[in-house]
Design an enzyme around this catalytic site. Sequence first.
Site, PDB file in Angstrom:
ATOM      1  N   ASN A   7       1.017  -1.186   0.189  1.00  0.00           N
ATOM      2  CA  ASN A   7       0.027  -0.008  -0.294  1.00  0.00           C
ATOM      3  C   ASN A   7       0.744   1.395   0.084  1.00  0.00           C
ATOM      4  O   ASN A   7       1.432   1.604   1.054  1.00  0.00           O
ATOM      5  CB  ASN A   7      -0.994  -0.118   1.183  1.00  0.00           C
ATOM      6  CG  ASN A   7      -1.796   1.281   1.313  1.00  0.00           C
ATOM      7  OD1 ASN A   7      -1.880   2.324   0.406  1.00  0.00           O
ATOM      8  ND2 ASN A   7      -2.689   1.057   2.349  1.00  0.00           N
ATOM      9  N   LYS A  14       3.223   0.782   3.039  1.00  0.00           N
ATOM     10  CA  LYS A  14       3.249  -0.313   4.116  1.00  0.00           C
ATOM     11  C   LYS A  14       3.061  -1.357   3.586  1.00  0.00           C
ATOM     12  O   LYS A  14       2.583  -1.669   2.239  1.00  0.00           O
ATOM     13  CB  LYS A  14       1.579   0.136   4.575  1.00  0.00           C
ATOM     14  CG  LYS A  14       1.603   1.125   5.742  1.00  0.00           C
ATOM     15  CD  LYS A  14       0.407   1.418   6.534  1.00  0.00           C
ATOM     16  CE  LYS A  14      -0.321   2.699   6.334  1.00  0.00           C
ATOM     17  NZ  LYS A  14      -1.535   2.991   6.674  1.00  0.00           N
ATOM     18  N   HIS A 180     -12.724   3.490   0.259  1.00  0.00           N
ATOM     19  CA  HIS A 180     -12.802   2.509   1.535  1.00  0.00           C
ATOM     20  C   HIS A 180     -13.485   1.264   1.102  1.00  0.00           C
ATOM     21  O   HIS A 180     -14.017   0.475   1.741  1.00  0.00           O
ATOM     22  CB  HIS A 180     -13.562   3.020   2.553  1.00  0.00           C
ATOM     23  CG  HIS A 180     -12.898   4.009   3.360  1.00  0.00           C
ATOM     24  ND1 HIS A 180     -13.525   4.860   4.161  1.00  0.00           N
ATOM     25  CD2 HIS A 180     -11.661   4.373   3.923  1.00  0.00           C
ATOM     26  CE1 HIS A 180     -12.870   5.741   4.847  1.00  0.00           C
ATOM     27  NE2 HIS A 180     -11.609   5.310   4.598  1.00  0.00           N
ATOM     28  N   HIS A 208     -17.838   2.625   8.334  1.00  0.00           N
ATOM     29  CA  HIS A 208     -16.308   2.593   8.375  1.00  0.00           C
ATOM     30  C   HIS A 208     -15.967   3.813   9.016  1.00  0.00           C
ATOM     31  O   HIS A 208     -16.013   4.797   8.499  1.00  0.00           O
ATOM     32  CB  HIS A 208     -15.743   2.300   7.034  1.00  0.00           C
ATOM     33  CG  HIS A 208     -14.458   2.339   7.288  1.00  0.00           C
ATOM     34  ND1 HIS A 208     -13.450   1.346   6.771  1.00  0.00           N
ATOM     35  CD2 HIS A 208     -13.322   3.413   7.502  1.00  0.00           C
ATOM     36  CE1 HIS A 208     -12.133   1.261   7.024  1.00  0.00           C
ATOM     37  NE2 HIS A 208     -12.120   2.895   7.491  1.00  0.00           N
ATOM     38  N   LEU A 209     -15.788   3.574  10.284  1.00  0.00           N
ATOM     39  CA  LEU A 209     -15.546   5.060  11.359  1.00  0.00           C
ATOM     40  C   LEU A 209     -14.241   5.127  11.642  1.00  0.00           C
ATOM     41  O   LEU A 209     -13.929   4.408  12.932  1.00  0.00           O
ATOM     42  CB  LEU A 209     -16.650   5.217  12.360  1.00  0.00           C
ATOM     43  CG  LEU A 209     -18.202   4.899  12.046  1.00  0.00           C
ATOM     44  CD1 LEU A 209     -18.945   4.904  13.187  1.00  0.00           C
ATOM     45  CD2 LEU A 209     -18.682   5.949  11.038  1.00  0.00           C
ATOM     46  N   ARG A 241     -11.841  15.975   7.835  1.00  0.00           N
ATOM     47  CA  ARG A 241     -12.652  16.578   6.611  1.00  0.00           C
ATOM     48  C   ARG A 241     -14.082  16.677   7.148  1.00  0.00           C
ATOM     49  O   ARG A 241     -14.699  16.179   8.093  1.00  0.00           O
ATOM     50  CB  ARG A 241     -12.933  15.351   5.626  1.00  0.00           C
ATOM     51  CG  ARG A 241     -11.255  15.215   5.072  1.00  0.00           C
ATOM     52  CD  ARG A 241     -11.658  13.873   4.184  1.00  0.00           C
ATOM     53  NE  ARG A 241     -10.245  13.218   3.845  1.00  0.00           N
ATOM     54  CZ  ARG A 241     -10.104  11.941   3.869  1.00  0.00           C
ATOM     55  NH1 ARG A 241     -11.133  11.089   3.991  1.00  0.00           N
ATOM     56  NH2 ARG A 241      -9.075  11.234   3.801  1.00  0.00           N
ATOM     57  N   PHE A 285     -10.261  11.134  17.663  1.00  0.00           N
ATOM     58  CA  PHE A 285     -11.373  10.891  18.488  1.00  0.00           C
ATOM     59  C   PHE A 285     -11.336  10.631  20.068  1.00  0.00           C
ATOM     60  O   PHE A 285     -12.147  11.304  20.780  1.00  0.00           O
ATOM     61  CB  PHE A 285     -12.223   9.617  17.682  1.00  0.00           C
ATOM     62  CG  PHE A 285     -13.131  10.122  16.612  1.00  0.00           C
ATOM     63  CD1 PHE A 285     -12.361  10.140  15.282  1.00  0.00           C
ATOM     64  CD2 PHE A 285     -14.188  10.413  16.501  1.00  0.00           C
ATOM     65  CE1 PHE A 285     -12.975  10.639  14.271  1.00  0.00           C
ATOM     66  CE2 PHE A 285     -14.994  10.978  15.561  1.00  0.00           C
ATOM     67  CZ  PHE A 285     -14.333  10.694  14.141  1.00  0.00           C
ATOM     68  N   GLY A 332     -11.326   2.352  13.314  1.00  0.00           N
ATOM     69  CA  GLY A 332     -10.821   2.846  14.581  1.00  0.00           C
ATOM     70  C   GLY A 332     -11.691   2.961  15.866  1.00  0.00           C
ATOM     71  O   GLY A 332     -11.894   2.740  16.903  1.00  0.00           O
ATOM     72  N   GLU A 386      -8.015  -4.495   5.654  1.00  0.00           N
ATOM     73  CA  GLU A 386      -8.119  -4.306   4.182  1.00  0.00           C
ATOM     74  C   GLU A 386      -6.857  -5.141   3.544  1.00  0.00           C
ATOM     75  O   GLU A 386      -6.806  -5.546   2.392  1.00  0.00           O
ATOM     76  CB  GLU A 386      -7.537  -2.820   4.175  1.00  0.00           C
ATOM     77  CG  GLU A 386      -8.837  -2.002   4.451  1.00  0.00           C
ATOM     78  CD  GLU A 386      -8.826  -0.397   4.408  1.00  0.00           C
ATOM     79  OE1 GLU A 386      -8.587   0.137   5.423  1.00  0.00           O
ATOM     80  OE2 GLU A 386      -9.212   0.098   3.088  1.00  0.00           O
TER      81      GLU A 386
HETATM   82  P1  ADP Z   1      -7.445   5.687   9.457  1.00  0.00           P
HETATM   83  O1  ADP Z   1      -7.068   4.489   8.795  1.00  0.00           O
HETATM   84  O2  ADP Z   1      -8.520   6.515   8.724  1.00  0.00           O
HETATM   85  O3  ADP Z   1      -6.417   6.669   9.779  1.00  0.00           O
HETATM   86  P2  ADP Z   1      -8.347   4.257  11.770  1.00  0.00           P
HETATM   87  O4  ADP Z   1      -9.431   3.136  11.290  1.00  0.00           O
HETATM   88  O5  ADP Z   1      -7.217   3.840  12.154  1.00  0.00           O
HETATM   89  O6  ADP Z   1      -8.250   5.533  10.851  1.00  0.00           O
HETATM   90  O7  ADP Z   1      -9.284   5.327  13.177  1.00  0.00           O
HETATM   91  C1  ADP Z   1      -8.286   6.082  13.746  1.00  0.00           C
HETATM   92  C2  ADP Z   1      -9.227   6.581  14.669  1.00  0.00           C
HETATM   93  O8  ADP Z   1      -9.775   5.868  15.729  1.00  0.00           O
HETATM   94  C3  ADP Z   1      -8.506   7.614  15.518  1.00  0.00           C
HETATM   95  O9  ADP Z   1      -9.125   9.014  15.273  1.00  0.00           O
HETATM   96  C4  ADP Z   1      -8.719   7.333  17.128  1.00  0.00           C
HETATM   97  O10 ADP Z   1      -8.914   8.303  17.893  1.00  0.00           O
HETATM   98  C5  ADP Z   1      -9.998   6.411  16.972  1.00  0.00           C
HETATM   99  N1  ADP Z   1     -10.077   5.513  18.132  1.00  0.00           N
HETATM  100  C6  ADP Z   1      -8.941   4.397  18.317  1.00  0.00           C
HETATM  101  N2  ADP Z   1      -9.418   3.877  19.384  1.00  0.00           N
HETATM  102  C7  ADP Z   1     -10.538   4.661  19.965  1.00  0.00           C
HETATM  103  C8  ADP Z   1     -11.387   4.628  21.215  1.00  0.00           C
HETATM  104  N3  ADP Z   1     -11.119   3.565  22.279  1.00  0.00           N
HETATM  105  N4  ADP Z   1     -12.264   5.295  21.459  1.00  0.00           N
HETATM  106  C9  ADP Z   1     -12.553   6.352  20.444  1.00  0.00           C
HETATM  107  N5  ADP Z   1     -11.975   6.532  19.153  1.00  0.00           N
HETATM  108  C10 ADP Z   1     -10.767   5.433  18.978  1.00  0.00           C
END
Ligand code: ADP
Length: 400
Positions: A7, A14, A180, A208-209, A241, A285, A332, A386
Amino acid sequence: MKIFVVNCGSSSLKYQLIDMENESVLAKGLCERIGIEGSKLTHTPSGGEKFEKETPMPSHKDAIKLVLEALTDKDHGVIENTDDITAVGHRVLHGGNIYTDSIQVNDDVKKVIRECFDLGPLHNPANLIGIEACEAAMPGKPNIAVFDTAFGMSMKEKAYLYAIPSEYYEKYKVRRYGFHGTSHKFVSGEAIKFGGLDPKTAKVIVCHLGNGASISASIGGKCVDTSMGLTPLEGLIMGTRSGDIDPAVLQFICNHENIDVNEMLTILNKKSGILGMSGGISSDFRDVGKAADEGNEKAKNALEAFRYRVAKYIGAYAAAMNGVDAIAFTAGVGENDKEARKLICEEYLGYLGVKIDDDANNVRGKNAVISAPDSKVKVMLLPTNEELAIARETLEIVSK
Ligand code: ADP
């Protein structure tokens, strides 16, 4: 059979090497700061010690060479030589409206990836460099392109066309593509398997959050709608965003702040979302959650607005599919934040008959049904993967 998953980002790479006999990760790692000072490889063999090497990597070609050396090293390597790799699976951001599925790379595929540079200006050039670096390092080895946009290609016109003059679609292919896609396809498939749903008719909404966030609706594993658009800016409120916004806001702020549309787009992509709404606390978050717990009103508003937007999309997609059998949370926030899952479902989705079981929801990072047995809609936590999704698609193509 071992599949090498790559990736490439604009300055990063990665990778994972996955043994498809049991889908286990043999090694994974990351090259950072490619093409800039301070390049570094971090390589972790499964069950072994992390290996780090700071060395110049002027290009992705150098990075691939270093990764292959690490994979075959006598101390921290996991294979004898690159002959042990069956094929390489590449995450490619944009396949335009040409590719509806993953495909083995040849000159035509490379041409399309190149033609989509303006649709994915940060990712597609890096993705192509990654492919060409693998071709140079391992001549004859199959390279498979797995497109982030492929899942969205099953959308109908009513879902993917914007209500703008049709000439812009005809001339420039301006439409909703969705991103995604690899994750949405993987998780909707898992929802059908894990939830015991009918693979042909199941109506599934995947949330997908993560820092980037998107939501999709699919029937029988085929995407009918998804929240990201021509670019990943549309849809949900994300880490940085804005997601959906009245386009007139752009002109209004540009006029008042005396900035141009490019600067405005940077603000919407990089300084908005929960970072912007919270008054600049963080795009993470967890940080915004901590500030909200300490009473920060802007942080509270940002998280409430985030959940509200997710719930509005779930409602819209339940309407788009005329029903919903399952809602799956992933990435996440979706995998780790039980509070967000509970609030989204309980504050807004009661009318759909959604009921969360608090004990079942007290879980993170593993497949679980989190709804109560009498919930009308099955709600699940299904971790996305993924890399494994790319490896599976790659194996499927080379096994044909
Ligand atoms: P990306 O791949 O888009 O960078 P991820 O899927 O890795 O994102 O998600 C990262 C997000 O998940 C971060 O903003 C992080 O704060 C949030 N996150 C991880 N663990 C927690 C948790 N326990 N509570 C709330 N948010 C979380």
